[in-house]
Design an enzyme around this catalytic site. Structure first.
Site, PDB file in Angstrom:
ATOM      1  N   ASP A   1       0.865  -1.181   0.000  1.00 47.32           N
ATOM      2  CA  ASP A   1       0.000   0.000   0.000  1.00 47.32           C
ATOM      3  C   ASP A   1       0.901   1.231   0.000  1.00 47.32           C
ATOM      4  OD1 ASP A   1      -2.758   1.101   2.122  1.00 47.32           O
ATOM      5  OD2 ASP A   1      -1.655   2.119   0.547  1.00 47.32           O
ATOM      6  N   HIS A   2       0.886   1.938  -1.109  1.00 49.36           N
ATOM      7  CA  HIS A   2       1.845   3.032  -1.261  1.00 49.36           C
ATOM      8  C   HIS A   2       1.492   4.241  -0.409  1.00 49.36           C
ATOM      9  CE1 HIS A   2       5.379   4.601  -3.006  1.00 49.36           C
ATOM     10  NE2 HIS A   2       5.339   3.901  -4.113  1.00 49.36           N
ATOM     11  N   ARG A   3       0.312   4.230   0.230  1.00 49.46           N
ATOM     12  CA  ARG A   3       0.017   5.313   1.169  1.00 49.46           C
ATOM     13  C   ARG A   3       0.907   5.183   2.393  1.00 49.46           C
ATOM     14  NH1 ARG A   3      -6.257   4.280   2.097  1.00 49.46           N
ATOM     15  NH2 ARG A   3      -5.349   2.223   2.349  1.00 49.46           N
TER      16      ARG A   3
END
Lengths: 375, 476
Positions: free
Chosen positions: B446-448
Site C-alpha cells: 500500500d503506497h500510502r
C-alpha cells in the site's frame, strides 16, 4: 464647470456632487450649462429616448429568457443601466468610434446593430460579433478594461490622421482597478488623444462593491492623470445625453481626453451565471428601484402630457417586435462550419494558419471517413 | 398539435445539473412564451425558467427536490400548429455526447471566483447536424436597424435540426486506453471493435485505421450459421456436456465477498509491486535436511513455511509493511504483532485465514499452524475469527504452477507476498551457469503507508534468507 446636486450615498466615503437634470420623481431640474446641450430635445425626441430605453430593456429581458431556455450560453444583462447607455449612445455621431465592454447592448442598439449580431457570440456561433466598420463600434470586449487601450490607440491614430472624430470607450467600476485602464489614461493624457472614457459605475464588480476598490469617487481619479472628469446621474437619460454631448464636443475639438462617471446600478446579476442575492442586500435593490431610469422619464413625459395611451401602445408594440425579432434571429442562426474558426484571425493570408486549417480539415475528414458516409 | 420537450439547459457556464425548487404551473395549464414555469437551483443560483413555448403543459418531469441533469427533459408541452417532432427545445447544450466520448464531470465554477482546472479527457465533440435543409425561418432576415425597422413577429423558428440523441455510451477506461487517434477510435467504436484487443502497428504501438480494419475483417460477418447438413462440432471437450452456450450464475457467497474485498482494496489503496528472483537452492537443501529431522516429523515442509518465517523476521526490520492505514481516524496503526494471512483456495473460493501472533512461533510451530490452517480452510471449517484481524498476507501462487504474480492487498493490510513456483533453471552460480532452484517473489504494498524503499528492503531481506538461510544470523 457647474455641478448640480449630490450623488447618492454609495458608500460611506462616496457622496460627491453630480449632474442631474431629472429627479427620480421625474421632475426636471434646470441647469443652464447642460440645458444648452438639450435645446433640440423636443417632445418627440423625449418620447424617442423613452422608447429606446423600453425596447432595450425588452431586448435584454428576452435575451435573458433565451439563456434560461438553453438558446444562449450566457448573457450579461444591462437591466438598470438603460439611461447611461441610451443617453450616451444617442450623443454619438455616426463617425465617432466606440470601444465597448460586453454589457453595452443599449449602445450597440443605438449604433444600429442587427439582432443576430447581438446574440451570436453568446450563442457560441461566432468568435466575434458585428462588423466594426459598419457600426463604427468594436466587437464586445470580455477582458476587463482592455478596450480602453484599444480606444486610446485608435484615438491617437485619428489624431495623427487629423480627423475630427471622437473615440469613446465604455467600462465599469471594476475596470478602474485594472492596469489597462490606468495605462490607457496615461497615454491618452500624454498624447492628448481624442478619447472619451465612459465609466458606468453600476456599484458592483461582480460581487465586489465599488466602495471596496474606490475610497473616493471614481471621477476623482482622472484629474490625477491630467484628464478632466464629470460625475453624472447614470439613471438620468437627459443628464447622460447632455454630459456626453458636451464631452464629445470637447474631445472632437482638440481639448484632449475626458472622463465621465455615470453613477448607475446593475439591477440584475453580473451575468446569467451569477446570483447577486448571495452577496447583495435586497434593500439596496429596492432603493435603486425608486431611481429607475425608465420610470422617471415616464413620470416626466406624463407631466408634460406626452404619455398618452396611443404612445404607450406604440412603445409596447415596438418592444414586442424587438423581442420577437431577437428570438427569431437567435433561434434561426445556423451552426457555423468547423473551418470558420480560422477566418478573420489575420486580415491577410497567413501561411502558418493556413497550414493549421488544412491539418484541421484533414482531421475532420477522418471523422467523416469513420462515419462511413453518413453525411 | 405536437409535443415539444424542454430539456434542462446549462444555466450557468459549465453546470451539469440543477435541482427543481418548485413549479408555478401544473400539468394541463396553458402557458405563454416566456411565462415562468418554475424555479431551479443550480450550483450557482436559483433561477426562474421562462417557457420556451406557448402551449399546454403536458408533463412536469420532476417533482420539487428532484435533481435533473443538463439535457434531461423537465417539461413537455403540447404546442399547436407545429410540425411533428419532439426534438428537445434546448437542444444545443442538451445535445448528448457523441457515443463513446464521456464528458468528465465538471466542477461548477463561478465567473469571477476562479475556475477549477479542467482535467481528463478532451471535450465532447458535438454531433454534426445537417445544415443543408436550413430552417424555414432562415428567411427571417434581421432588420438592418431595429430602431428603424421593427421586425414583424416571425413564426417561432425551430432550432436547427438536431441529430437524434445517441444512447449513452458506456464509460471507457480512461486511464489505460490504447494509443490511437480520435477518428480511428470512432471507427473502432462503430465497428464494435474493442481497441484494447487490437495490436497497434504504428509508432509506439499506435493503433491505426488499417489495424482496426484488419482486425475486424475476419470477424466482420458475425459467425455464419452452420451450413445445412453439417453437424455442429463441439469447439472443445469442456463444452461437450453443456446444454446451453452460456449460463448465468448468481453472484453470491464467497465469490461476492471476494469481489467486494478486491474492489475495496483496489480502489482505496494505491498499490505497487516489487519483484525479486532468488536462487533458493540452499533453502531447498535446508528443507531436505529438516524432513530428515525427527523433530519435524509428520509436518509438511514447503518453501511456504520458510518464506513465512523469513517474512516474520524481515518485518521485524521493516515493520511498516505490517502496519495499518486507518482512514476513519486519520491514523497509522503500528501493529507490533504479526497475524499472518495465508490466501487459500477452497471449493467455496478464496479465503485468507490468518495465523495469530505468527511472529512468536518457531519454525516447527509455524509449519504446524500452516498445515492446520490450510486443512481447516479446505474443509470449509474456517471460523470468522480466523478470517479477521490479519496484518499481512502471503499468497503461494507457486503451488498453482506459476512463476510470479501481482497480488491485490487483502483489504486493510499494507502488504502481501506472492511466492512463485520453484524451478530448476540455468542460473549464475559461482561465476558459471548452473542448474539452480530459482523462485520469484512479488511483494505488493500500500503506497500510502509504505514507500518503495521499505518494501524493497523487506523483500530483499526475505530473498536473502531464502537464498542463504544462514543470513538470518545477521538479522536477529
Amino acid at each position: 464647470m457647474s455641478l448640480a446636486g449630490a450623488g447618492p450615498a454609495t458608500g460611506e466615503k462616496i457622496s460627491e456632487p453630480w449632474v442631474q437634470l431629472l429627479t427620480p420623481a421625474g421632475v426636471r431640474v434646470p441647469e443652464p450649462h447642460y440645458d444648452s446641450w438639450l435645446e433640440d430635445i423636443d417632445g418627440g425626441r423625449l418620447q424617442g429616448l423613452y422608447r429606446d430605453m423600453v425596447v432595450v430593456r425588452r431586448i435584454d429581458v428576452e435575451a435573458t429568457a433565451l439563456q434560461r431556455q438553453g438558446e444562449l450560453a450566457l448573457w450579461p444583462p444591462l437591466l438598470g443601466q438603460e439611461a447611461a447607455q441610451i443617453g450616451s449612445g444617442r450623443a454619438l455621431a455616426p463617425d465617432d468610434f466606440v470601444f465597448p465592454s460586453y454589457r453595452e447592448t443599449g449602445v450597440a442598439y443605438c449604433r444600429g446593430v442587427e439582432y443576430a449580431d447581438l446574440v451570436k457570440v453568446w450563442r457560441g456561433n461566432a468568435p466575434s460579433s458585428w462588423d466594426p466598420y459598419r457600426l463604427n463600434m468594436a466587437p464586445m470586449q470580455i477582458i476587463i478594461g482592455a478596450q480602453a487601450l484599444h480606444a486610446t490607440g485608435y484615438a491617437m491614430a485619428t489624431k495623427f490622421d487629423g480627423a475630427e472624430t471622437a473615440t469613446m470607450t465604455y467600462f465599469g467600476d471594476g475596470a478602474t482597478s485594472q492596469g489597462d485602464l490606468n495605462e490607457a489614461m496615461v497615454f491618452a493624457a500624454s498624447f492628448q488623444a481624442p478619447v472619451l472614457f465612459f465609466c458606468q459605475n453600476n456599484q458592483w464588480a461582480i460581487s465586489e462593491p465599488v466602495r471596496v476598490q474606490a475610497q473616493r469617487a471614481i471621477a476623482d481619479r482622472p484629474p490625477g492623470f491630467g484628464i478632466p472628469s464629470v460625475r453624472v446621474d447614470g439613471n438620468d437619460v437627459l443628464a447622460c445625453l447632455a454630459v456626453t454631448r458636451e464631452a464629445l464636443d470637447r474631445v472632437r475639438t482638440g481639448a484632449g481626453p475626458y472622463f465621465i462617471e455615470a453613477v448607475t446600478y446593475r439591477m440584475g446579476p453580473h451575468t446569467t451565471a451569477d446570483d447577486p442575492t448571495r452577496y447583495r442586500d435586497p434593500n439596496e435593490l429596492e432603493d435603486w428601484r425608486t431611481r429607475d431610469p425608465i420610470d422617471r422619464l415616464a413620470a416626466y413625459l406624463k407631466s408634460e402630457g406626452l404619455f398618452d395611451d396611443g404612445f404607450q401602445a406604440q412603445v409596447r408594440t415596438a418592444a414586442d417586435d424587438a423581442a420577437a425579432g431577437l428570438r427569431a434571429a437567435c433561434t434561426g442562426l445556423s451552426d457555423p462550419s468547423d473551418l470558420e474558426l480560422f477566418d478573420n484571425v489575420y486580415s491577410t493570408p497567413h501561411a502558418v494558419l493556413e497550414r493549421q486549417k488544412q491539418h484541421y480539415a484533414r482531421y475532420l475528414a477522418g471523422f467523416e471517413a469513420a462515419e462511413g458516409g453518413q453525411r | 398539435m405536437a409535443i415539444k420537450v424542454f430539456t434542462l439547459p446549462d444555466l450557468g457556464e459549465g453546470l451539469t445539473e440543477s435541482d427543481i425548487v418548485g413549479w408555478r404551473v401544473a400539468e394541463g395549464d396553458s402557458v405563454a412564451l416566456n411565462q415562468v414555469l418554475g424555479e431551479v437551483e443550480t450550483a450557482k443560483a436559483v433561477v426562474e425558467l421562462p417557457s420556451p413555448f406557448a402551449g399546454v403543459v403536458r408533463k412536469l418531469h420532476g417533482a420539487p427536490g428532484t435533481t435533473v441533469r443538463v439535457g434531461e427533459p423537465i417539461v413537455s408541452f403540447e404546442v399547436a400548429g407545429e410540425a411533428a417532432g419532439d426534438e428537445p427545445a434546448a437542444g444545443r447544450p442538451a445535445a448528448p455526447p457523441a457515443a463513446g466520448y464521456v464528458r468528465p464531470e465538471r466542477e461548477a465554477n463561478l465567473v469571477g471566483y476562479g475556475a477549477a482546472a479542467e482535467t481528463g479527457e478532451r471535450p465532447v465533440r458535438r454531433r454534426r447536424t445537417f445544415d443543408g435543409g436550413g430552417p424555414a425561418a432562415g428567411s427571417a432576415e434581421p432588420a438592418a436597424s431595429p430602431a428603424a425597422q421593427p421586425v414583424p413577429p416571425a413564426p417561432q423558428a425551430p432550432p436547427a435540426a438536431q441529430a437524434p440523441p445517441a444512447p449513452p455510451a458506456p464509460a471507457p477506461d480512461l486511464g489505460t486506453r490504447p494509443r490511437s487517434t480520435p477518428p480511428v477510435r470512432k471507427l473502432a467504436r462503430d465497428l464494435g471493435v474493442d481497441l484494447a484487443q487490437v495490436p497497434g502497428s504504428g509508432s509506439n504501438g499506435l493503433v491505426t485505421r488499417a489495424d482496426v480494419e484488419g482486425y475486424t475483417a475476419p470477424r466482420a460477418p458475425s459467425a455464419p450459421p452452420a451450413p445445412a447438413g453439417a453437424e455442429a462440432v463441439p469447439a472443445g471437450r469442456w463444452l461437450a456436456g453443456a446444454a446451453e452456450r452460456e449460463a448465468r450464475i448468481p453472484i453470491q457467497g464467497v465469490r461476492k465477498a471476494t469481489a467486494a474485498a478486491m474492489v475495496a482494496s483496489a480502489f482505496t489503496a494505491p498499490q505497487a509491486t516489487v519483484f525479486l528472483t532468488v536462487d533458493a537452492t540452499a533453502s531447498m537443501d535446508l528443507l531436505e535436511k529438516l524432513r530428515a529431522d525427527h523433530a519435524f516429523a509428520g509436518l509438511r515442509l514447503t518453501p511456504l513455511v520458510l518464506a513465512a518465517k523469513a517474512l516474520c523476521l524481515a518485518l521485524e526490520r521493516n515493520p511498516a509493511l505490517n502496519w495499518r492505514w486507518d482512514t476513519e481516524h486519520g491514523q497509522i496503526v503500528q501493529q507490533n504483532y504479526v497475524n499472518l494471512g495465508i490466501a487459500t483456495a477452497s471449493e467455496r473460493g478464496l479465503t485468507v485465514p490468518n495465523i495469530k501472533d505468527a511472529h512468536t512461533l518457531d519454525l516447527r510451530s509455524l509449519a504446524a499452524a500452516l498445515a492446520d490452517l490450510v486443512e481447516t480452510a479446505r474443509a470449509a471449517r474456517t471460523t470468522p475469527q480466523q478470517l479477521t484481524g490479519g496484518t499481512i498476507s502471503i499468497t503461494n501462487v507457486g503451488v498453482l504452477g506459476v512463476d510470479a504474480g501481482t497480488p491485490i492487498l487483502n483489504p486493510g493490510e499494507a502488504a502481501i507476498l506472492a511466492i512463485g513456483a520453484v524451478r530448476r533453471l540455468p542460473w549464475e552460480y559461482r561465476g558459471t551457469v548452473a542448474l539452480r532452484q530459482v523462485l520469484t517473489l512479488g511483494l505488493t504494498f500500500d503506497h500510502r503507508l509504505v514507500d518503495g524503499a521499505q518494501a524493497s528492503a523487506c523483500l530483499a531481506d526475505v530473498g536473502a534468507i531464502l537464498a542463504d538461510p544462514g543470513m538470518v544470523l545477521t538479522m536477529v
